[in-house]
Write an enzyme that holds these catalytic residues in place. Structure first.
Site, PDB file in Angstrom:
ATOM      1  N   ILE A  13      35.995  18.838 -33.318  1.00 14.28           N
ATOM      2  CA  ILE A  13      36.503  20.000 -34.252  1.00 14.28           C
ATOM      3  C   ILE A  13      37.728  19.340 -35.079  1.00 14.28           C
ATOM      4  N   ALA A  35      44.047   9.404 -28.854  1.00 13.70           N
ATOM      5  CA  ALA A  35      43.746   8.281 -27.915  1.00 13.70           C
ATOM      6  C   ALA A  35      42.335   7.669 -27.869  1.00 13.70           C
ATOM      7  N   THR A 126      42.059  28.323 -26.812  1.00 14.79           N
ATOM      8  CA  THR A 126      40.703  28.582 -26.456  1.00 14.79           C
ATOM      9  C   THR A 126      40.604  30.075 -26.130  1.00 14.79           C
ATOM     10  N   ASP A 127      39.352  30.755 -26.207  1.00 11.85           N
ATOM     11  CA  ASP A 127      39.337  32.197 -25.410  1.00 11.85           C
ATOM     12  C   ASP A 127      39.192  32.019 -24.183  1.00 11.85           C
ATOM     13  N   GLU A 128      39.122  30.798 -23.431  1.00 10.89           N
ATOM     14  CA  GLU A 128      38.791  30.758 -22.215  1.00 10.89           C
ATOM     15  C   GLU A 128      40.085  31.197 -21.042  1.00 10.89           C
ATOM     16  N   TYR A 151      40.488  23.634 -16.526  1.00 16.10           N
ATOM     17  CA  TYR A 151      40.465  23.509 -18.201  1.00 16.10           C
ATOM     18  C   TYR A 151      41.261  24.548 -18.585  1.00 16.10           C
ATOM     19  N   ALA A 153      43.185  26.779 -17.253  1.00 15.31           N
ATOM     20  CA  ALA A 153      44.599  26.902 -16.804  1.00 15.31           C
ATOM     21  C   ALA A 153      45.476  25.853 -17.590  1.00 15.31           C
ATOM     22  N   LYS A 155      44.960  24.933 -20.391  1.00 10.23           N
ATOM     23  CA  LYS A 155      45.193  25.420 -21.889  1.00 10.23           C
ATOM     24  C   LYS A 155      46.140  26.510 -21.847  1.00 10.23           C
ATOM     25  N   TYR A 208      22.484  26.442 -15.589  1.00 12.01           N
ATOM     26  CA  TYR A 208      23.481  26.671 -14.517  1.00 12.01           C
ATOM     27  C   TYR A 208      23.141  28.127 -14.064  1.00 12.01           C
ATOM     28  N   ARG A 215      28.059  33.432 -24.177  1.00 13.06           N
ATOM     29  CA  ARG A 215      28.950  32.991 -24.951  1.00 13.06           C
ATOM     30  C   ARG A 215      28.803  33.374 -26.360  1.00 13.06           C
ATOM     31  N   ASN A 250      22.830  32.093 -22.249  1.00 12.10           N
ATOM     32  CA  ASN A 250      22.530  30.494 -22.245  1.00 12.10           C
ATOM     33  C   ASN A 250      20.919  30.240 -22.283  1.00 12.10           C
ATOM     34  N   ASP A 273      24.926  26.651  -9.714  1.00 10.53           N
ATOM     35  CA  ASP A 273      25.765  27.406 -10.897  1.00 10.53           C
ATOM     36  C   ASP A 273      27.248  26.562 -10.933  1.00 10.53           C
ATOM     37  N   ARG A 274      27.847  26.443 -11.959  1.00  3.82           N
ATOM     38  CA  ARG A 274      29.210  26.021 -12.216  1.00  3.82           C
ATOM     39  C   ARG A 274      29.832  26.785 -11.263  1.00  3.82           C
TER      40      ARG A 274
HETATM   41  P1  NAD Z   1      36.797  17.175 -27.904  1.00  7.01           P
HETATM   42  O1  NAD Z   1      36.554  16.545 -26.471  1.00  7.01           O
HETATM   43  O2  NAD Z   1      35.557  16.792 -28.955  1.00  7.01           O
HETATM   44  O3  NAD Z   1      37.638  16.141 -28.752  1.00  7.01           O
HETATM   45  C1  NAD Z   1      39.293  15.897 -28.109  1.00  7.01           C
HETATM   46  C2  NAD Z   1      39.785  14.837 -28.795  1.00  7.01           C
HETATM   47  O4  NAD Z   1      41.197  14.568 -28.395  1.00  7.01           O
HETATM   48  C3  NAD Z   1      38.975  13.142 -28.833  1.00  7.01           C
HETATM   49  O5  NAD Z   1      38.981  12.970 -29.927  1.00  7.01           O
HETATM   50  C4  NAD Z   1      40.299  12.609 -27.666  1.00  7.01           C
HETATM   51  O6  NAD Z   1      40.020  11.216 -27.964  1.00  7.01           O
HETATM   52  C5  NAD Z   1      41.514  13.529 -27.960  1.00  7.01           C
HETATM   53  N1  NAD Z   1      42.405  13.276 -26.816  1.00  7.01           N
HETATM   54  C6  NAD Z   1      42.299  13.486 -25.552  1.00  7.01           C
HETATM   55  N2  NAD Z   1      43.240  13.040 -25.097  1.00  7.01           N
HETATM   56  C7  NAD Z   1      44.157  12.734 -25.783  1.00  7.01           C
HETATM   57  C8  NAD Z   1      45.529  12.283 -25.874  1.00  7.01           C
HETATM   58  N3  NAD Z   1      46.239  12.286 -24.348  1.00  7.01           N
HETATM   59  N4  NAD Z   1      46.024  11.796 -26.802  1.00  7.01           N
HETATM   60  C9  NAD Z   1      45.574  11.807 -27.942  1.00  7.01           C
HETATM   61  N5  NAD Z   1      44.323  12.005 -28.185  1.00  7.01           N
HETATM   62  C10 NAD Z   1      43.577  12.619 -27.128  1.00  7.01           C
HETATM   63  O7  NAD Z   1      37.237  18.433 -28.289  1.00  7.01           O
HETATM   64  P2  NAD Z   1      36.894  19.457 -29.118  1.00  7.01           P
HETATM   65  O8  NAD Z   1      35.756  20.282 -28.671  1.00  7.01           O
HETATM   66  O9  NAD Z   1      36.940  18.961 -30.474  1.00  7.01           O
HETATM   67  O10 NAD Z   1      38.099  20.475 -29.024  1.00  7.01           O
HETATM   68  C11 NAD Z   1      39.357  20.349 -29.751  1.00  7.01           C
HETATM   69  C12 NAD Z   1      40.206  21.467 -29.336  1.00  7.01           C
HETATM   70  O11 NAD Z   1      39.711  22.845 -29.475  1.00  7.01           O
HETATM   71  C13 NAD Z   1      40.867  21.406 -28.023  1.00  7.01           C
HETATM   72  O12 NAD Z   1      42.043  21.713 -27.634  1.00  7.01           O
HETATM   73  C14 NAD Z   1      39.845  22.584 -27.354  1.00  7.01           C
HETATM   74  O13 NAD Z   1      40.585  23.196 -26.023  1.00  7.01           O
HETATM   75  C15 NAD Z   1      39.847  23.558 -28.592  1.00  7.01           C
HETATM   76  N6  NAD Z   1      38.785  24.252 -28.328  1.00  7.01           N
HETATM   77  C16 NAD Z   1      37.443  23.772 -28.216  1.00  7.01           C
HETATM   78  C17 NAD Z   1      36.395  24.764 -28.374  1.00  7.01           C
HETATM   79  C18 NAD Z   1      34.938  24.334 -28.281  1.00  7.01           C
HETATM   80  O14 NAD Z   1      34.105  24.953 -28.259  1.00  7.01           O
HETATM   81  N7  NAD Z   1      34.842  23.073 -28.097  1.00  7.01           N
HETATM   82  C19 NAD Z   1      36.623  26.157 -28.552  1.00  7.01           C
HETATM   83  C20 NAD Z   1      37.891  26.555 -28.830  1.00  7.01           C
HETATM   84  C21 NAD Z   1      39.007  25.681 -28.619  1.00  7.01           C
HETATM   85  O1  DAU Z   2      35.055  29.195 -25.219  1.00  6.69           O
HETATM   86  C1  DAU Z   2      35.555  28.006 -25.674  1.00  6.69           C
HETATM   87  C2  DAU Z   2      35.141  27.087 -24.728  1.00  6.69           C
HETATM   88  O2  DAU Z   2      33.910  26.636 -24.912  1.00  6.69           O
HETATM   89  C3  DAU Z   2      35.937  25.717 -25.125  1.00  6.69           C
HETATM   90  O3  DAU Z   2      37.517  25.949 -24.795  1.00  6.69           O
HETATM   91  C4  DAU Z   2      35.728  24.519 -24.517  1.00  6.69           C
HETATM   92  O4  DAU Z   2      36.272  23.444 -24.717  1.00  6.69           O
HETATM   93  C5  DAU Z   2      34.161  24.414 -24.535  1.00  6.69           C
HETATM   94  O5  DAU Z   2      33.860  23.249 -23.811  1.00  6.69           O
HETATM   95  C6  DAU Z   2      33.415  25.429 -24.253  1.00  6.69           C
HETATM   96  O6  DAU Z   2      33.509  25.800 -22.739  1.00  6.69           O
HETATM   97  P1  DAU Z   2      32.109  26.403 -22.111  1.00  6.69           P
HETATM   98  O7  DAU Z   2      32.103  26.023 -20.728  1.00  6.69           O
HETATM   99  O8  DAU Z   2      31.712  27.658 -22.460  1.00  6.69           O
HETATM  100  O9  DAU Z   2      31.115  25.423 -22.738  1.00  6.69           O
HETATM  101  P2  DAU Z   2      29.759  24.605 -22.097  1.00  6.69           P
HETATM  102  O10 DAU Z   2      29.104  23.775 -23.222  1.00  6.69           O
HETATM  103  O11 DAU Z   2      30.215  23.417 -21.207  1.00  6.69           O
HETATM  104  O12 DAU Z   2      28.903  25.684 -21.437  1.00  6.69           O
HETATM  105  C7  DAU Z   2      28.593  26.659 -22.171  1.00  6.69           C
HETATM  106  C8  DAU Z   2      27.548  27.681 -21.241  1.00  6.69           C
HETATM  107  O13 DAU Z   2      26.760  26.791 -20.814  1.00  6.69           O
HETATM  108  C9  DAU Z   2      28.235  28.046 -19.833  1.00  6.69           C
HETATM  109  O14 DAU Z   2      27.888  29.150 -19.263  1.00  6.69           O
HETATM  110  C10 DAU Z   2      27.697  26.948 -18.844  1.00  6.69           C
HETATM  111  C11 DAU Z   2      26.335  26.721 -19.347  1.00  6.69           C
HETATM  112  N1  DAU Z   2      25.949  25.266 -19.092  1.00  6.69           N
HETATM  113  C12 DAU Z   2      26.360  24.154 -19.823  1.00  6.69           C
HETATM  114  C13 DAU Z   2      26.133  22.953 -19.561  1.00  6.69           C
HETATM  115  C14 DAU Z   2      26.865  21.768 -19.923  1.00  6.69           C
HETATM  116  C15 DAU Z   2      24.596  25.264 -18.697  1.00  6.69           C
HETATM  117  O15 DAU Z   2      23.947  26.243 -18.250  1.00  6.69           O
HETATM  118  N2  DAU Z   2      24.266  23.830 -18.567  1.00  6.69           N
HETATM  119  C16 DAU Z   2      24.746  22.846 -18.903  1.00  6.69           C
HETATM  120  O16 DAU Z   2      24.189  21.654 -18.514  1.00  6.69           O
END
Ligand code: NAD
Ligand code: DAU
Length: 339
Positions: A13, A35, A126-128, A151, A153, A155, A208, A215, A250, A273-274
């Site tokens: 992101i 990092a 995050t909404d989590e 995770y 917790a 956030k 899972y 979602r 899913n 399941d997770r």
């Molecule tokens: P990501 O895992 O793709 O990227 C995380 C980045 O942070 C990486 O570039 C990593 O190198 C960097 N990083 C990790 N630890 C670090 C540290 N100690 N110091 C400096 N850099 C560090 O994550 P993402 O999916 O892009 O998520 C970005 C943010 O958005 C997170 O805070 C996440 O909680 C939040 N978020 C993600 C989602 C989603 O669906 N992916 C949804 C809502 C919120």
């Molecule tokens: O809601 C926002 C969050 O969404 C962010 O804060 C997190 O950083 C991001 O990783 C994401 O969390 P989820 O746990 O919802 O995402 P994930 O893609 O890991 O899983 C999405 C759904 O799919 C969840 O119900 C678990 C399921 N799943 C996931 C994986 C990786 C599977 O069924 N099989 C899989 O292999």
């Protein structure tokens, strides 16, 4: 907002946010502190190499000396904080890095940003943190925090720290909470990119449990436009939810991907399941629409098609990030789920 510090800009992101900022604000500079953990790739922003308005700093947000010096030496108008450990499954294997980066790292950044008197601090959450919904209802900004995984917790803990800096010190922070993102450059450990890249290689996709968890999907570009709106128009002390109004199980996502990639349903593999798997996330984003003038724009079917095309066109990126340590993680993760 002429000078921005972005943390975690080499992730999924954060890299989209950096690209958007530089494209949309021609007089703005961005310093990206990352990092480069397994999830961070400088390659994600390779197109910006040589851009005089962009600078990459390799460093860890928990490194107090580095962060203090960076914020002292370079005057920033604002900080947008993405850096985090972001994958729920990894937090179930080892919560240590999640507490270190997400909680301690946020605290280090808050202290340095407060000392540097930045005009705005956007904490990307995050909404989590709200926990899980049942079959009905939506998360609003008033929903009590009830995180269920290490995770979420971590956030939620960082959100509480940010909140406390606003209340104790009038520190100008806003918190954003978004639902599940999809789009280009997402690390292929998360559902959509994992399933796309597995299916492209004719590998099984591990669902899972029963695949009935829900979602609320939003394109990463819509999320980043929301963060931009929170940066420029958000009221200090406020929380803004972002979501795509696009609830899918899913299993629905999996069937859609099989159809778009023209693959057989025999590639579906049900696995254990997770632990503590949240049933349903769904966001009420009306506050952001009302107060920030933001609304999600990308139609899911189109965004998903474009995302598949991106992974098809970027197989070198995918095979690189899916190799080495990641392969080992993936094999262990799924061996334990099949056991
Ligand atoms: P990501 O895992 O793709 O990227 C995380 C980045 O942070 C990486 O570039 C990593 O190198 C960097 N990083 C990790 N630890 C670090 C540290 N100690 N110091 C400096 N850099 C560090 O994550 P993402 O999916 O892009 O998520 C970005 C943010 O958005 C997170 O805070 C996440 O909680 C939040 N978020 C993600 C989602 C989603 O669906 N992916 C949804 C809502 C919120
Ligand atoms: O809601 C926002 C969050 O969404 C962010 O804060 C997190 O950083 C991001 O990783 C994401 O969390 P989820 O746990 O919802 O995402 P994930 O893609 O890991 O899983 C999405 C759904 O799919 C969840 O119900 C678990 C399921 N799943 C996931 C994986 C990786 C599977 O069924 N099989 C899989 O292999």
């Amino acid at each position: 907002m002429k000078r921005l510090l972005v943390t975690g800009g080499c992730g999924f992101i954060g890299s989209e946010f950096v690209r958007q900022q530089l494209a949309n604000y021609p007089d703005q500079t961005v310093v990206n502190l990352d990092a480069l953990t397994y999830a961070g790739n400088v390659e994600n922003l390779a197109a910006l190499e040589g851009n005089p308005r962009y600078e990459f700093v390799h460093g860890d947000i928990t490194d107090r000396n580095l962060i203090d010096t960076l914020l002292k030496d370079k005057p920033f108008d604002a900080v947008v904080h993405f850096a985090a450990e972001s994958h729920v499954d990894r937090s179930l294997l080892d919560s240590g890095p999640f507490v270190r980066t997400n909680v301690l790292g946020t605290q280090v950044l808050l202290d340095a940003s407060r000392a540097a008197k930045v005009d705005k601090f956007v904490h990307v959450s995050t909404d989590e943190v709200y926990g899980s919904l049942g079959a009905t209802g939506l998360f609003t900004e008033e929903t009590p925090l009830a995180p269920n995984s290490p995770y979420s917790a971590s956030k939620a803990s960082s959100d509480m720290l940010v909140r406390s800096y606003f209340h104790s010190f009038h520190f100008p922070a806003v918190i954003t909470r978004c639902s599940n993102n999809y789009g280009p450059y997402q690390f292929p450990e998360k559902l959509i990119p994992l399933f796309i890249t597995n299916l492209m290689a004719n590998e099984q996709v591990p669902i899972y449990g029963t695949g009935t968890n829900v979602r609320d999907w939003i394109h990463v570009s819509d999320h980043c436009r929301g963060i931009d709106a929170a940066l420029r128009k958000g009221m200090p002390g406020e929380v803004y939810n972002f979501g795509g109004r696009c609830e899918k199980t899913n299993m629905e996502i999996t069937l859609l991907l099989l159809e778009l990639l023209e693959k057989p349903q025999s590639l579906i593999r049900y696995v254990a399941d997770r632990p503590g798997h949240d049933l349903r996330y769904a966001i009420d984003c009306s506050k952001a629409e009302r107060e920030l003038g933001w609304t999600p724009q990308v139609v899911f079917s189109e965004g998903l098609r474009d995302t598949i095309n991106w992974y098809r066109e970027n197989t070198t990126w995918t095979s690189r990030v899916k190799s080495g340590a990641y392969r080992q993680y993936y094999q262990q993760q799924y061996a334990s789920r099949l056991a």
